[in-house]
Every structure is written in structure tokens, then in C-alpha cells.
Design an enzyme around this catalytic site. Structure first.
Site, short mmCIF file in Angstrom:
data_model
loop_
_atom_site.label_atom_id
_atom_site.label_comp_id
_atom_site.label_asym_id
_atom_site.label_seq_id
_atom_site.Cartn_x
_atom_site.Cartn_y
_atom_site.Cartn_z
N ARG A 1 0.88 -1.18 0.00
CA ARG A 1 0.00 0.00 0.00
C ARG A 1 0.90 1.22 0.00
NH1 ARG A 1 -2.29 3.59 3.92
NH2 ARG A 1 -4.51 4.01 3.63
N SER B 1 -12.64 -4.27 1.60
CA SER B 1 -12.91 -3.41 2.76
C SER B 1 -14.42 -3.34 2.96
CB SER B 1 -12.38 -2.00 2.53
OG SER B 1 -10.98 -2.01 2.46
N LYS C 1 -4.73 6.97 8.60
CA LYS C 1 -5.77 7.24 7.59
C LYS C 1 -6.91 7.99 8.26
CE LYS C 1 -9.05 4.67 4.75
NZ LYS C 1 -9.30 3.45 4.00
N1 TZP Z 1 -8.12 1.27 6.80
C1 TZP Z 1 -8.82 1.47 7.91
S1 TZP Z 1 -7.86 2.03 9.16
C2 TZP Z 1 -6.46 1.99 8.20
C3 TZP Z 1 -6.80 1.55 6.93
C4 TZP Z 1 -5.88 1.40 5.81
C5 TZP Z 1 -5.13 2.39 8.68
C6 TZP Z 1 -4.44 1.27 9.40
O1 TZP Z 1 -3.19 1.69 9.85
P1 TZP Z 1 -2.71 1.57 11.36
O2 TZP Z 1 -1.44 2.39 11.39
O3 TZP Z 1 -2.43 0.12 11.62
O4 TZP Z 1 -3.80 2.14 12.23
#
Ligand code: TZP
Ligand code: MG
Length: 212
Positions: free
Chosen positions: A41, A110, A140
């Protein structure tokens, strides 16, 4: 042929790393330490950089025996021979991705906070469903929050369940106990002072709770 074993463990997701050699240095040592799947990603990369990085990670993962999934882009996954792709609601139709990738590819969807989206995803060809965010995250901007009950209810779908969003080695165990087969993590590993130790700490979420 016996069915593939159900995946279980840490589903590591790469951070937005602009330098490919550094990406490989950051990911490579972790793959043998307890990573069930790796997802490529990079929300900040150009198409050309994504192609370069995905191909480089595919070679690394093939050597380590770790399935690689490509986020957002089934065509790129197909092009580099990845094990599969992970798609969100803006990444095109799951049925088209399934047709492109073939019946044996891993195809994730998702599903945010929605069991109904998960049902539709499986009907369209998803082989696993992902819910989140479970906890606050700085990686995010998220507007939808998932709960452990969603993981429990999604057991009926019969596909692996992925939990994502702010997951730490401390809060992850409760999600595994609620039914998560895979914990998807970015910051908890790549922002940790010792990413290798963090990978091992996540693995402990999947070990039986020691008797009190
Ligand atoms: N989708 C929902 S939360 C997220 C994504 C891509 C971020 C996850 O990253 P982290 O740093 O593990 O919270
Ligand atoms: Mg996406």
C-alpha cells in the site's frame, strides 16, 4: 487436493515509503519473523513507483514464502503475479477483479462497519472481508468505526475476517478472541522503535490466553 489452510496471524501493510531500496530494507527482515500476509500500500506514489515497488516486493515475498497482496489495484496485482489484491469501495467491481485474477487468487474487500457490505463482497467473489477502523489511527482519516460484534456476526460468512485500524499488540487479542483471523497493521509495526519485536508481539495475540 486439500483446501488451503485458513490464514491466521499478522497481515502487515507497507507504509508510504518513497524510496524502494528503503522499503525493501524495512520490510525484508520482518517477513520471516511472523508475517502471514504482506499488503503493498502506498497512497503517495506515482503509478510508475507503485509498479516498481510492487514488483520488488513480489520478488522479496516469493523468496520468503509470504503471499503479497496489492492494495487498490487488481490490474497491478495481476501484472506482477501477486497472490491477490485488496479493494475498497472506490477500487472497482470485485467481480471484475475476480475474473481478472482467477479463481485461486486472494481477493479482499474493505467492508468498514457493515455486515451487509461483507455479504455482498463475498457474493461478488471476495475470499476475505476486512472491517475497521476498530481504534483511532493516525495513518488514515476514517469515519466508520467497527466493533468486535461485527467480527462475531461475520463468522457466518465462512471466509477469513480481517481487522484493521489502530491495532496494537495490547488491543489486538480481544479482536482475535472476537473472531479476527488476521490483524492488519501499519503503524504498530513500522512506527515501533523495534519493528521486529513488534511483529513478534502481534504473534502473541494469536496464542492461547495463559491461564490466570
Ligand atoms: N483502513 C482502515 S484504518 C487503516 C486503513 C488502511 C489504517 C491502518 O493503519 P494503522 O497504522 O495500523 O492504524
Ligand atoms: Mg482502496
Amino acid at each position: 487436493m486439500s483446501p488451503a489452510p485458513r490464514p491466521r496471524g499478522l497481515y502487515l501493510i507497507t507504509p508510504d515509503e518513497p524510496v524502494t531500496s528503503r522499503l525493501l530494507q524495512r520490510v525484508g527482515p520482518l517477513l520471516g519473523a511472523g508475517v502471514a500476509w504482506l499488503q503493498y500500500r502506498n497512497k503517495a506514489a506515482s503509478a510508475a513507483l507503485r509498479q516498481e515497488q510492487a514488483a520488488a516486493l513480489q520478488a522479496l515475498c516469493a523468496r520468503a514464502g509470504v503471499p503479497l497482496l496489492v492494495n487498490d489495484d487488481a490490474a497491478l496485482a495481476s501484472e506482477i503475479g501477486a497472490a491477490g489484491a485488496h479493494l475498497g469501495e472506490d477500487d472497482g467491481a470485485l467481480a471484475a477483479a475476480r475474473a481478472l485474477l482467477g479463481p485461486h487468487a486472494i481477493l479482499g474487500a474493505s467492508c468498514y462497519d457493515s455486515l451487509q457490505l461483507a455479504r455482498e463482497a463475498v457474493a461478488a467473489g471476495a475470499s476475505y472481508v476486512a472491517f475497521g477502523a476498530f481504534f483511532p489511527t493516525t495513518t488514515k482519516v476514517v469515519t466508520r468505526r467497527a466493533t468486535p460484534d461485527l467480527l462475531r456476526d461475520a463468522a457466518a460468512l465462512g471466509v477469513p475476517r480481517v481487522a484493521i485500524g489502530g491495532i496494537t499488540p495490547e488491543n489486538g487479542r480481544a479482536l482475535v478472541e472476537a473472531g479476527a483471523d488476521l490483524l492488519a497493521v501499519i503503524g504498530g509495526v513500522f512506527d515501533a522503535p523495534d519493528p521486529l519485536a513488534a511483529v513478534r508481539a502481534y504473534q502473541r495475540c494469536f496464542q492461547a490466553t495463559p491461564a490466570a
